[in-house]
Scaffold this motif. Structure first.
Motif, PDB file in Angstrom:
ATOM      1  N   MET A   1       0.855  -1.198   0.000  1.00  0.00           N
ATOM      2  CA  MET A   1       0.000   0.000   0.000  1.00  0.00           C
ATOM      3  C   MET A   1       0.883   1.236   0.000  1.00  0.00           C
ATOM      4  O   MET A   1       1.715   1.428   0.873  1.00  0.00           O
ATOM      5  N   LYS A   2       0.726   2.060  -1.004  1.00  0.00           N
ATOM      6  CA  LYS A   2       1.536   3.269  -1.088  1.00  0.00           C
ATOM      7  C   LYS A   2       0.694   4.482  -0.747  1.00  0.00           C
ATOM      8  O   LYS A   2      -0.251   4.791  -1.458  1.00  0.00           O
TER       9      LYS A   2
ATOM     10  N   VAL B   1      -4.939  -4.563  -2.850  1.00  0.00           N
ATOM     11  CA  VAL B   1      -4.141  -3.747  -1.945  1.00  0.00           C
ATOM     12  C   VAL B   1      -3.607  -4.649  -0.852  1.00  0.00           C
ATOM     13  O   VAL B   1      -4.334  -5.487  -0.303  1.00  0.00           O
ATOM     14  N   THR B   2      -2.347  -4.499  -0.558  1.00  0.00           N
ATOM     15  CA  THR B   2      -1.716  -5.275   0.515  1.00  0.00           C
ATOM     16  C   THR B   2      -1.036  -4.295   1.455  1.00  0.00           C
ATOM     17  O   THR B   2      -0.388  -3.352   1.007  1.00  0.00           O
TER      18      THR B   2
ATOM     19  N   GLU C   1      -2.729   4.394  -3.377  1.00  0.00           N
ATOM     20  CA  GLU C   1      -2.553   3.774  -4.685  1.00  0.00           C
ATOM     21  C   GLU C   1      -2.654   2.264  -4.514  1.00  0.00           C
ATOM     22  O   GLU C   1      -2.023   1.704  -3.626  1.00  0.00           O
ATOM     23  N   PRO C   2      -3.437   1.609  -5.354  1.00  0.00           N
ATOM     24  CA  PRO C   2      -3.521   0.141  -5.231  1.00  0.00           C
ATOM     25  C   PRO C   2      -2.216  -0.508  -5.670  1.00  0.00           C
ATOM     26  O   PRO C   2      -1.477   0.046  -6.480  1.00  0.00           O
ATOM     27  N   ASN C   3      -1.938  -1.702  -5.119  1.00  0.00           N
ATOM     28  CA  ASN C   3      -0.736  -2.422  -5.536  1.00  0.00           C
ATOM     29  C   ASN C   3      -0.881  -2.940  -6.950  1.00  0.00           C
ATOM     30  O   ASN C   3       0.081  -3.009  -7.691  1.00  0.00           O
TER      31      ASN C   3
END
Lengths: 275, 372, 372, 275
Positions: A1-2, C14-15, C57-59
């Motif tokens: 997750m960014k 998403v992680t 932001e999604p992975n």
């Protein structure tokens, strides 16, 4: 997750912090360097070894500092509690008054106590006018400690007040509800919860008290030399930077050790309730 | 035992900054009863609770505990304990020590303390949580620690101040059942404060509806719901259509331009009254079969039923039905005699019970709080 | 326009800290739609919202806005605005300046700003509040300032993250209607996140039920309520009795030791299925007339109806009825074909739908959070 | 409505507070008394009148103090923000490091900068080793201000950090959501919200900077006498208590005036956003 952390990223944190820490730590490193070198710059343990000659002064400094800290705590604790219980508007005024001496030059605060306590000072003048015997107050250990207490009292009151004014009143009500009388509530609830404020107050009073100078010179009449005064002398009069640095370093280590022990003690106390 | 009065409030009045908060509360509570004080915020329900707990002294009136006046007795000497709204757990103690707090103050032997604490923790389903820090617990768990802590000192009366207000819907429902079970198992008196009418109805033996520092009605949940005393109670306890009506004679009332049969009697001939009709008690039929008819102005799906707003001669009714209608439909309504409840006119008449405009209600709320 | 897809999430994953939060979300949203993401806490609904807003932001996967990929576009460049859970008003600005904030950033002329702000404040019923400090407002008023602030910049899509979670019951209901009205008046897309099923049902055009980072079902409120896809959805949306059953043939299902007529077909012969019966769809009759019968173990008055727990061969049913029964009564139950809904077995089978013990549920909750 | 406030009542607040305030204010009153009397104790305005002779020193003190405060603010603001955005564990360590100099004797902190900046000091030694020209650093106004910044920096960082670490992140997200880029967010949201921390930091740096002594003597080589040094001289060397008291009083009034103006200014700014 960014996370989209553009804001923090743009100021680009890590290098800035690194530079600042170098700026902050560098002068301390210089002190350490001087403590372990002689005047020609070669390594020596002589400065450290010489310290043992000053051990009684170290002990006296810690002793006086500890007494001043305890007195500050005993005076400030009920004061902070009472302030936190008064009406909001009054709180601000009282806190302003408590902080007032901090606006005044450090030296002057000490001098004015000299003028008050002197053999021919304000208090003794009053005593004489009242037909009483004058009392020896200046140049006693009591006067030195009074000076410390007066100078550093606000640093004890403020953190205590700050934590107490944030304390949830319903917690105190719950303690009363469960059968606690006033003494029990202070002992079992108010005091443990205000512990972080106590620790921070003790730190903020003990550290400057131990390393203070001037106060003893002015109020103690030179009879109670403290380590801060000795350090000042090394720099101001003797120009023995290396010994002064060694003393400062030793003092810093001593203070950190005292605080560490105290923290350890209170932590244990916290966990110890369990048993 | 059932008729033993444990707490008796006699003509309690409280004024704060010259503003009356409680205006003569008379209320007795029987031992072992589950009593709920229900009302909107500012109605005085929490103040009443704090008087019973001893945190507040009334300006006048007597607080009786088992026929002894306890005005002036401090909280820690009353056999009454409180569950606070935001739990008020001791942050410096773990779960075990929180529950043990009151027991330690009593200087009980360690073995007895351990036994009681473990009993209480298993009562509230928190076995194995003894050594946890209270901050590490979820809201529901903290709530249950607070319950265990209060029950550990074996109070005769437990006061609960909106204890479930901070919890999620689903958890709140589970906790309602838990609390009711605990009360029944221990057989002690619960005095429960809430603004949630569903909570009050499903848990209580007796509901006390309060507004503006006065008790509006005391009764069983079924009484309160089916026989509200005035428009405030009718509106506050569930959804209600409240209409102006005229008693034509015993068992006959006119409203919405039609005369209906009803079950009420004893009013003057042609006396003006408030008529309450619950949304779920109206039957929707074809226009020609209806006693009265109107136009559907909005339909909302609520799962169990559809909720419609129906315009009947300018008055907006709320109707609940499992059959779907659509906006603009003309429908007829049938109201059975037992669905009509007649109330005497009161100060609250005309203030509630019309669903014409929610925005108005919000605007009222806004301007009300603006004055404050 | 009705079929214009405005937002399209394609296989979003998403992680966080190696723990999967979203596991392949596919969802498109039409322009002007009111879509609700519904699920328990931790299901990934807020994460989905934050991805649409651009805070996360999604992975992997694509976020499309009107068929353009907007991954990486920062929040302030998206035509999407958010109403935050705890309002996130600017504490240093008054009501007027809070609403004007986004307009000032656009450097609009002062006159236009004033006009828009006043329009927005009257939209949310806060006329005359311009100069008030935001801290001086009630929760509901702060909520409405947040709405006005987000709408002032004329977003194409408004994201609402449990906006009513902090409000009182009554205010929450009024605000639901307000929000729905605003959405219909302005015709913009609302994406609404909540864990409250009633809220979801009564406001939405489309409900997206989520659990464990996956979409469990997408549909209209009526579809979701009447035709849940699995036991999780059936349990989360309203109360449900969920039983093990066997399809004997098309239109015929056996459960609780009795074969019932139903409306479902297309299952294998003797296939194991989950059977859902809503508490309000069961008719209570005399024992001899019931298809199945059982013993009432508890009765709670809920106002609109009584809620009973009925023990039928060890399985505890929840039944809602307007007729009062009493604990210990033997009653018969009749279930009409349209009250029976058949679901294929899923991972959730057997986890929900038995009302035998609330404490068990709480205990599960406790141990679950203990692991965290 | 009578609250059962037995706990607070039993400590019986008002008299205790009154005594404490007398204890705190009395020495300040003594200072005021001395400021308006001559050495024989009779009333005079001479001391106050004499102050005009020191007006350039007053101005320099305020000027240096203001510059040091601004530098502290400019350095600390991004630093505090970055610290508040790092991981919780790192925050504690960094704050510990930032506070480290506060554990070290005040004199020593100043001396070690002397040793670093001297013509034959550490930096110049390095420069010479690198084959560069030595630079005159000690005995410049820059060195004096550097000393002030170093000594009082922690007092700026701590209040800023404390307010920023409490700032709700969703407020910043809301600002971005409404169209703010990073610069706008800092300008329109982060800075106004952190204003109380800024004010408290400015106060805590400006006050001691203006009245500081020693720093100028050691790092300025006596070329930039500050009012704190003059006051010290009056007490230490000239023994003109009355003039020293008058100076201190004037300094306190000046500081309060400066802070009052600043507060006024920021308040107006706050309300001024409306227009």
């Amino acid at each position: 997750m960014k996370e989209n952390t553009s804001l923090a990223a743009k100021i680009s944190g890590a290098p800035y912090i690194a530079w600042m820490i170098i700026f902050i730590i560098f002068p301390l490193a210089v002190v350490a360097y001087f403590a372990f070198t002689d005047s020609s710059g070669s390594f020596t343990l002589n400065n450290i070894a010489t310290l043992s000659r000053y051990s009684d002064i170290f002990l006296r400094s810690i002793w006086f500092g500890a007494i001043a800290t305890i007195i500050c705590l005993v005076i400030s604790y009920p004061l902070a509690y009472i302030i936190s219980q008064t009406a909001q508007d009054n709180q601000r005024i009282i806190i302003m008054l408590v902080m007032l001496p901090m606006w005044m030059n450090f030296l002057l605060r000490t001098y004015s106590w000299m003028l008050i306590l002197e053999d021919t000072g304000i208090i003794n003048n009053w005593l004489i006018k009242l037909g009483l015997e004058p009392v020896q107050m200046i140049n006693t250990s009591g006067a030195v400690i009074l000076g410390m207490v007066y100078n550093y009292l606000p640093y004890m009151i403020l953190p205590l007040y700050s934590i107490m004014s944030r304390m949830d009143n319903s917690i105190i009500e719950a303690a009363r509800d469960l059968g606690g009388n006033s003494a029990k509530i202070v002992q079992k609830v108010v005091f443990p919860i205000s512990m972080p404020g106590v620790v921070s107050g003790i730190t903020m009073v003990f550290v400057p008290s131990v390393s203070t100078f001037y106060i003893s010179q002015k109020l103690g009449g030179g009879k109670f030399t403290l380590i801060g005064d000795v350090i000042e002398m090394q720099f101001q009069t003797s120009y023995n930077y290396n010994l002064g640095a060694a003393m400062s370093l030793a003092l810093m280590v001593l203070i950190l050790a005292c605080l560490f022990v105290m923290n350890k003690f209170t932590d244990e106390d916290d966990g110890g309730i369990l048993v | 035992m059932e008729n033993n009065v444990i707490i008796d409030l006699k003509n309690i009045a409280v004024t704060f900054d010259e503003e009356p908060i409680l205006k003569g509360i008379n209320l007795y509570i029987r031992d072992g009863e589950f009593v709920t004080l229900l009302g909107p915020s500012g109605c005085g329900k929490t103040t009443t609770l704090r008087i019973i707990a001893g945190f507040l002294e009334p300006n006048s009136g007597d607080v009786m505990f088992e026929n002894k006046r306890i005005n002036g007795v401090p909280p820690h000497k009353r056999q009454v304990n409180t569950i606070f709204q935001r739990y008020a757990l001791f942050p410096h103690l773990n779960v075990y020590e929180n529950v043990a707090f009151g027991l330690r103050l009593k200087k009980l032997p360690e073995k007895e303390i351990r036994q009681t604490v473990e009993e209480m923790l298993s009562l509230v389903n928190l076995k194995g949580f003894s050594k946890r820090k209270v901050e590490s617990l979820s809201g529901g768990q903290q709530q249950r620690v607070a319950i265990a802590r209060a029950l550990a000192v074996k109070p005769r009366v437990l006061l609960l101040d909106e204890p479930l207000g901070a919890l999620d819907l689903k958890l709140r429902k589970d906790m309602q059942i838990e609390l009711k079970n605990i009360q029944q198992r221990l057989g002690i008196t619960f005095i429960y404060v809430t603004h949630d009418q569903e909570e009050a109805l499903s848990m209580s033996d007796t509901v006390v509806v309060m507004d503006c520092g006065r008790i509006q009605q005391i009764g069983t949940p079924i009484d309160i719901y089916n026989e509200p005393k005035n428009a405030f109670v009718a509106d506050f306890i569930g959804e209600s259509n409240i209409l102006d009506g005229i008693m034509k004679s015993d068992y006959s009332v006119e409203f919405s331009g039609h005369t209906f049969e009803c079950l009420d009697k004893g009013f003057d001939k042609n006396e003006s009254v408030d008529v309450v009709v619950r949304p779920e008690d109206v039957d929707v039929v074809a226009v020609e079969k209806g006693a009265i008819c109107g136009t559907v102005t909005s339909v909302t799906f609520k799962g169990v039923h559809f909720e419609m707003i129906v315009d009947i001669d300018g008055f907006k009714w709320m109707i609940q039905s499992t059959d779907q209608q659509f906006e603009g439909d003309e429908i007829g309504l049938v109201i059975e005699p037992d669905a009509i409840h007649i109330m005497k006119k009161s100060d609250y008449s005309g203030q509630f019970g019309d669903y014409s405009s929610f925005s108005d209600e919000i605007e009222q709320l806004s301007s009300a709080s603006e004055e404050v």
